[in-house]
Design a protein around this motif. Sequence first.
Motif, short mmCIF file in Angstrom:
data_model
loop_
_atom_site.label_atom_id
_atom_site.label_comp_id
_atom_site.label_asym_id
_atom_site.label_seq_id
_atom_site.Cartn_x
_atom_site.Cartn_y
_atom_site.Cartn_z
N GLY A 155 12.03 1.73 -12.57
CA GLY A 155 10.84 2.48 -12.25
C GLY A 155 10.07 2.02 -11.04
O GLY A 155 9.62 2.84 -10.24
N THR A 156 9.87 0.72 -10.87
CA THR A 156 9.02 0.25 -9.80
C THR A 156 9.83 -0.06 -8.55
O THR A 156 11.04 -0.28 -8.60
CB THR A 156 8.25 -1.02 -10.21
N LEU B 262 14.48 -2.75 -5.86
CA LEU B 262 15.00 -3.63 -4.81
C LEU B 262 15.66 -4.88 -5.36
O LEU B 262 16.44 -5.53 -4.67
CB LEU B 262 13.86 -4.02 -3.86
N LEU B 263 15.36 -5.22 -6.61
CA LEU B 263 15.93 -6.44 -7.20
C LEU B 263 17.15 -6.16 -8.06
O LEU B 263 17.66 -7.06 -8.72
CB LEU B 263 14.86 -7.15 -8.04
N VAL B 264 17.60 -4.91 -8.08
CA VAL B 264 18.79 -4.59 -8.87
C VAL B 264 19.96 -5.43 -8.39
O VAL B 264 20.26 -5.51 -7.20
CB VAL B 264 19.13 -3.09 -8.74
N GLU C 154 7.77 -8.77 -4.10
CA GLU C 154 6.48 -8.18 -4.47
C GLU C 154 5.53 -8.15 -3.28
O GLU C 154 4.82 -7.16 -3.07
CB GLU C 154 5.86 -8.99 -5.62
N ARG C 155 5.52 -9.23 -2.49
CA ARG C 155 4.66 -9.27 -1.31
C ARG C 155 5.11 -8.24 -0.27
O ARG C 155 4.28 -7.57 0.36
CB ARG C 155 4.67 -10.68 -0.71
N LEU C 156 6.42 -8.10 -0.11
CA LEU C 156 6.94 -7.13 0.86
C LEU C 156 6.64 -5.70 0.43
O LEU C 156 6.28 -4.85 1.26
CB LEU C 156 8.45 -7.33 1.04
N VAL C 157 6.76 -5.43 -0.86
CA VAL C 157 6.46 -4.08 -1.36
C VAL C 157 4.98 -3.77 -1.16
O VAL C 157 4.62 -2.68 -0.70
CB VAL C 157 6.85 -3.96 -2.84
N LEU D 101 11.29 1.09 2.44
CA LEU D 101 10.40 2.24 2.53
C LEU D 101 10.77 3.31 1.50
O LEU D 101 9.89 3.93 0.90
CB LEU D 101 10.43 2.83 3.94
N GLU D 102 12.07 3.51 1.29
CA GLU D 102 12.50 4.50 0.30
C GLU D 102 12.01 4.11 -1.09
O GLU D 102 11.52 4.95 -1.84
CB GLU D 102 14.02 4.62 0.31
N ALA D 103 12.13 2.83 -1.43
CA ALA D 103 11.68 2.37 -2.74
C ALA D 103 10.18 2.54 -2.91
O ALA D 103 9.69 2.97 -3.97
CB ALA D 103 12.08 0.91 -2.94
#
Length: 211
Positions: free
Chosen positions: A5-6, A11-13, A29-32, A73-75
Motif C-alpha cells: 500500500g505505501t 520500494l522495499l519489496v 522513508e526520508r527519500l519518500v 516518483l511513481e511510488a
Amino acid sequence: MNSPGTAVDRLLVDASGNRPRADARRNVERLVAAARTAVAEVGVDVSAHDIARRAGVGVGTFYRRVPSREALLEAVLEEVLAEVMALADRALADPDPWRGFAAFAAAYVGLRTESCGIGEALGGACGEVFERTLADLRGRVRALVGRAQEAGVLRTDVAWQDVPFLLAAVATADRTVGLAAGERQWERHLQVVLDGLRTPHPSPLPGTPPA
C-alpha cells in the motif's frame, strides 16, 4: 499479487522475502517524504539530486535505496492517488449524496492545489503509468455525480465528465491582473462552482461535454 500500500513498502519489496535493515528503511522513508514534498513544490520533473538534498542523503545513497528517480516518483504519486481514491470511496459511503459529493470536491481540489505534481499526474503528464488508476478514479467521479443527480441535488444537464474540469479550474494562481489572491481563495471559487452545480434554474450549457 497486489502491490504494497505505501510508497515505502512498494520500494522495499524484495523478491527473496528478506526484511530490509532498519537503516535502509529509514533512508527510504526520508527519500519518500522528501520526494513527496519536492513533487508538490516542483512537479514531476524534480531531479534526483534535489530529492536527495531534501532528504539529507547523498546521491549514491539515493540510487542504493531506490531503483530510479522514476520508480520513486511513481511510488509517491501512486500513494497520493490512492488517497484520492479513498476520499472518493468515503464520499460514496456518505448517506447524503450532496454532502458526499461536496466533501470529495473540497478534498480533491485541496490536494490539487497543494501539489503541483498530483495536478500533473491527474492531467496525464506521466503517460500511461497511472492509466488504470485514473480509469478507476473516473469511475468513482461518475458514480458520485450520478448519485447526486438521481437524488435531485445536482443539475442533470451537467455531464459527469464536466466535473473534473470544473474542479481543476477552481485552483488559482497567486496573482492575476495585478491582484493578489485572498485568503482561502480556492475555497471561495469552489463554493461558487458548487452553488452553480446545485442551482435549480440553470442556464443552457453551450458546446458538448468533454470526451
